[in-house]
Design a protein around this motif. Structure first.
Motif, mmCIF file in Angstrom:
data_model
loop_
_atom_site.group_PDB
_atom_site.id
_atom_site.type_symbol
_atom_site.label_atom_id
_atom_site.label_comp_id
_atom_site.label_asym_id
_atom_site.label_seq_id
_atom_site.Cartn_x
_atom_site.Cartn_y
_atom_site.Cartn_z
ATOM 1 N N ILE A 74 0.829 -1.201 0.000
ATOM 2 C CA ILE A 74 0.000 0.000 0.000
ATOM 3 C C ILE A 74 0.866 1.255 0.000
ATOM 4 C CG2 ILE A 74 -1.655 1.324 1.366
ATOM 5 C CD1 ILE A 74 -2.881 -1.284 2.291
ATOM 6 N N LEU A 75 1.893 1.258 0.851
ATOM 7 C CA LEU A 75 2.740 2.444 0.977
ATOM 8 C C LEU A 75 3.686 2.615 -0.203
ATOM 9 C CD1 LEU A 75 3.588 2.052 4.765
ATOM 10 C CD2 LEU A 75 2.086 3.763 3.752
ATOM 11 N N ALA A 76 4.091 1.518 -0.836
ATOM 12 C CA ALA A 76 5.049 1.608 -1.932
ATOM 13 C C ALA A 76 4.388 1.826 -3.292
ATOM 14 C CB ALA A 76 5.910 0.337 -1.985
ATOM 15 N N LEU A 77 3.123 1.432 -3.447
ATOM 16 C CA LEU A 77 2.453 1.538 -4.749
ATOM 17 C C LEU A 77 1.371 2.608 -4.767
ATOM 18 C CD1 LEU A 77 2.060 -2.256 -5.668
ATOM 19 C CD2 LEU A 77 3.845 -0.668 -6.415
ATOM 20 N N CYS A 78 0.515 2.630 -3.754
ATOM 21 C CA CYS A 78 -0.649 3.519 -3.777
ATOM 22 C C CYS A 78 -0.319 4.939 -3.330
ATOM 23 C CB CYS A 78 -1.755 2.943 -2.900
ATOM 24 S SG CYS A 78 -2.271 1.282 -3.380
ATOM 25 N N ALA A 79 0.436 5.077 -2.250
ATOM 26 C CA ALA A 79 0.754 6.418 -1.747
ATOM 27 C C ALA A 79 1.581 7.238 -2.740
ATOM 28 C CB ALA A 79 1.470 6.316 -0.402
ATOM 29 N N PRO A 80 2.635 6.691 -3.376
ATOM 30 C CA PRO A 80 3.380 7.500 -4.352
ATOM 31 C C PRO A 80 2.534 7.947 -5.538
ATOM 32 C CG PRO A 80 4.698 5.622 -3.655
ATOM 33 C CD PRO A 80 3.319 5.417 -3.107
ATOM 34 N N ALA A 81 1.597 7.108 -5.988
ATOM 35 C CA ALA A 81 0.735 7.504 -7.110
ATOM 36 C C ALA A 81 -0.102 8.723 -6.749
ATOM 37 C CB ALA A 81 -0.160 6.332 -7.505
ATOM 38 N N ARG A 82 -0.610 8.771 -5.546
ATOM 39 C CA ARG A 82 -1.405 9.928 -5.132
ATOM 40 C C ARG A 82 -0.534 11.148 -4.878
ATOM 41 N NH1 ARG A 82 -3.948 5.515 -4.664
ATOM 42 N NH2 ARG A 82 -6.213 5.400 -4.582
ATOM 43 N N ALA A 83 0.668 10.947 -4.373
ATOM 44 C CA ALA A 83 1.576 12.074 -4.181
ATOM 45 C C ALA A 83 1.911 12.733 -5.521
ATOM 46 C CB ALA A 83 2.851 11.614 -3.478
ATOM 47 N N VAL A 84 2.175 11.922 -6.548
ATOM 48 C CA VAL A 84 2.463 12.465 -7.886
ATOM 49 C C VAL A 84 1.247 13.188 -8.442
ATOM 50 C CG1 VAL A 84 3.014 11.832 -10.263
ATOM 51 C CG2 VAL A 84 4.255 10.761 -8.374
ATOM 52 N N THR A 85 0.066 12.621 -8.223
ATOM 53 C CA THR A 85 -1.162 13.246 -8.736
ATOM 54 C C THR A 85 -1.420 14.601 -8.077
ATOM 55 O OG1 THR A 85 -2.123 11.075 -9.176
ATOM 56 C CG2 THR A 85 -3.639 12.935 -9.023
ATOM 57 N N TYR A 86 -1.238 14.674 -6.766
ATOM 58 C CA TYR A 86 -1.434 15.952 -6.086
ATOM 59 C C TYR A 86 -0.392 16.983 -6.525
ATOM 60 C CZ TYR A 86 -4.920 14.027 -2.898
ATOM 61 O OH TYR A 86 -6.068 13.480 -2.377
ATOM 62 N N TYR A 87 0.800 16.531 -6.851
ATOM 63 C CA TYR A 87 1.844 17.470 -7.273
ATOM 64 C C TYR A 87 1.601 17.969 -8.699
ATOM 65 C CZ TYR A 87 6.454 19.259 -8.509
ATOM 66 O OH TYR A 87 7.487 20.053 -8.942
ATOM 67 N N LYS A 88 1.203 17.075 -9.595
ATOM 68 C CA LYS A 88 0.996 17.463 -10.998
ATOM 69 C C LYS A 88 -0.367 18.105 -11.244
ATOM 70 C CE LYS A 88 4.874 15.806 -12.709
ATOM 71 N NZ LYS A 88 5.892 16.651 -13.416
ATOM 72 N N ARG A 89 -1.349 17.767 -10.390
ATOM 73 C CA ARG A 89 -2.727 18.226 -10.558
ATOM 74 C C ARG A 89 -3.337 17.741 -11.866
ATOM 75 N NH1 ARG A 89 -3.160 24.367 -8.130
ATOM 76 N NH2 ARG A 89 -2.295 23.874 -6.062
ATOM 77 N N THR A 90 -2.803 16.667 -12.382
ATOM 78 C CA THR A 90 -3.333 15.998 -13.563
ATOM 79 C C THR A 90 -2.859 14.554 -13.503
ATOM 80 O OG1 THR A 90 -3.434 16.001 -15.978
ATOM 81 C CG2 THR A 90 -1.348 16.625 -14.974
ATOM 82 N N TRP A 91 -3.466 13.713 -14.323
ATOM 83 C CA TRP A 91 -3.076 12.301 -14.314
ATOM 84 C C TRP A 91 -1.984 12.071 -15.348
ATOM 85 C CZ3 TRP A 91 -3.941 8.713 -10.838
ATOM 86 C CH2 TRP A 91 -3.593 7.397 -11.135
ATOM 87 N N THR A 92 -0.840 11.625 -14.886
ATOM 88 C CA THR A 92 0.323 11.445 -15.763
ATOM 89 C C THR A 92 0.833 10.004 -15.772
ATOM 90 O OG1 THR A 92 1.812 12.051 -13.938
ATOM 91 C CG2 THR A 92 1.073 13.819 -15.402
#
Length: 388
Positions: A74-92
């Motif tokens: 959960i911490l290695a796969l799901c949390a980084p995906a959401r961190a990137v999404t919040y930083y980019k403000r778009t789905w990349t």
């Protein structure tokens, strides 16, 4: 959104946040939680592997390792995906990640819930019939884990079906949306998923541990065994309680989003963010609870640290090699009865005894001295004179 579809929620994090600070604060919070949780769960896995290799295997060790590995995913796969999404403000992250991000997270949450339920049931059976559960059966545990992972991966499959990657202007959005044909299916799915992987497993697990506490009779067990059973039950109840409280905002907001009648009735952005943060906090708290309340694991961690320190010191002494090699020192000690005791001990060159120590004791043993010239007159005194 298309005209014949209904927007439900963002997948993998909210992609259209307002405010300039959110794209920095949210990734920082998620990264900190993820880093601490990954380190803690890796430590737990190392200790569990050490216990598994040095002691007899048990079903509890395997189940705890499965829980820790699930939190690590959960911490290695799901949390980084959401961190990137919040930083980019778009789905990349592409279409495949968009379709699987919610599915992976819900599958891992289901594995945690089912593993806690299986462990609770096994401990209850052991307390009821200890003579039938005395031997560790590896095949049965492997089959149980295979069933848990299979059901957990299949149960949230509708998350893959309802996820879509949409283009809005110059940004990409990963969302869940419903078509008119899928309204009834989503209505059933939105009730079955939280009921199956949240409500029922938690209730059944708590009932098993509470029954185990009242089932243990002091007259039929040794005191040490009884205390250990109580400690383990309290530890599992603490894990279940923390998991229940931390998952509550997520499932409340998840059901709310899918049963709200209009845009004004949907949960606030703050609640959605808070719910996602709580999920990763739950995975971070697990190793802290386990290493704090599980006495055998805490002792194994201490033994493992001592072993690593000893190996590091030996390696350092071997690398130095400048007269600091380990030597065996033989000492002859004259006790108060006049007997010679031979003591062998290992020491490095800096701690060697004087070369004439053995000669000194040999000369004292073989030489008769007068009372006035004896350098150690207190050895000749009576025992009564030595008492204070």
């Amino acid at each position: 959104m298309t005209a014949n579809s209904t927007f439900v929620s963002f997948d993998g994090g909210i992609q259209q946040l307002e405010g300039e600070d959110t794209n920095i604060i949210m990734p920082a919070i998620l990264s900190t939680i993820s880093g601490l949780g990954i380190g803690g769960n890796v430590l737990v896995l190392v200790v569990l592997i050490y216990v598994f290799a040095s002691q007899s295997a048990s079903e509890a060790i395997v189940m705890l390792a499965n829980l820790s590995a699930t939190d690590l995913m959960i911490l290695a796969l799901c949390a980084p995906a959401r961190a990137v999404t919040y930083y980019k403000r778009t789905w990349t992250l592409g279409l495949l990640a968009c379709r699987t991000t919610e599915w992976i997270q819900h599958s891992c949450l289901a594995v945690k819930a089912f593993t806690l339920l299986a462990t609770s049931q096994a401990r209850h059976n052991f307390s009821s019939h200890p003579e039938e559960q005395s031997n560790f059966r590896q095949k049965n545990v492997v089959i149980t884990l295979m069933i848990i992972w299979t059901v957990a991966l299949v149960f949230p499959v509708p998350d893959i079906i309802f996820s879509r990657l949409k283009e809005e202007g110059n940004i990409s959005l990963c969302v869940s949306e419903l078509t008119p044909q899928s309204q009834d299916a989503m209505r059933v799915f939105s009730k079955m998923l939280p009921l199956g992987i949240y409500v029922l497993p938690i209730i059944l697990s708590a009932v098993c541990h509470i029954r185990t506490i009242f089932l243990i009779k002091p007259s039929s067990r040794e005191e040490s065994f009884l205390a250990r059973q109580y400690e383990n039950s309290l530890m599992y109840l603490s894990i279940i309680t923390v998991n229940t409280l931390m998952m509550l905002p997520e499932w409340v907001s998840w059901v709310w989003m899918r049963h709200s009648s209009g845009e004004s009735c949907k949960p606030s952005v703050g609640l959605l963010i808070f719910a996602q943060v709580c999920i990763y906090l739950s995975s971070t708290f697990f190793p802290a609870i386990l290493l704090t309340m599980h006495v055998p694991l805490r002792e194994s961690l201490s033994n493992l640290c001592s072993l690593l320190v000893c190996r590091r010191d030996k390696h350092r002494l071997k690398l130095e090699g400048n007269g600091n090699e380990m030597h065996t020192v033989v000492m002859r000690v004259l006790d108060e009865r006049g007997c010679v005791t031979i003591i062998e001990r290992h020491s490095d060159a800096s701690c060697q005894t004087l070369p004439d120590l053995e000669h000194f004791w040999s000369e004292r043993r073989n030489t008769t001295v007068t009372k006035d010239s004896d350098p150690l007159p207190w050895e000749q005194m009576n025992q009564s004179n030595l008492e204070l």
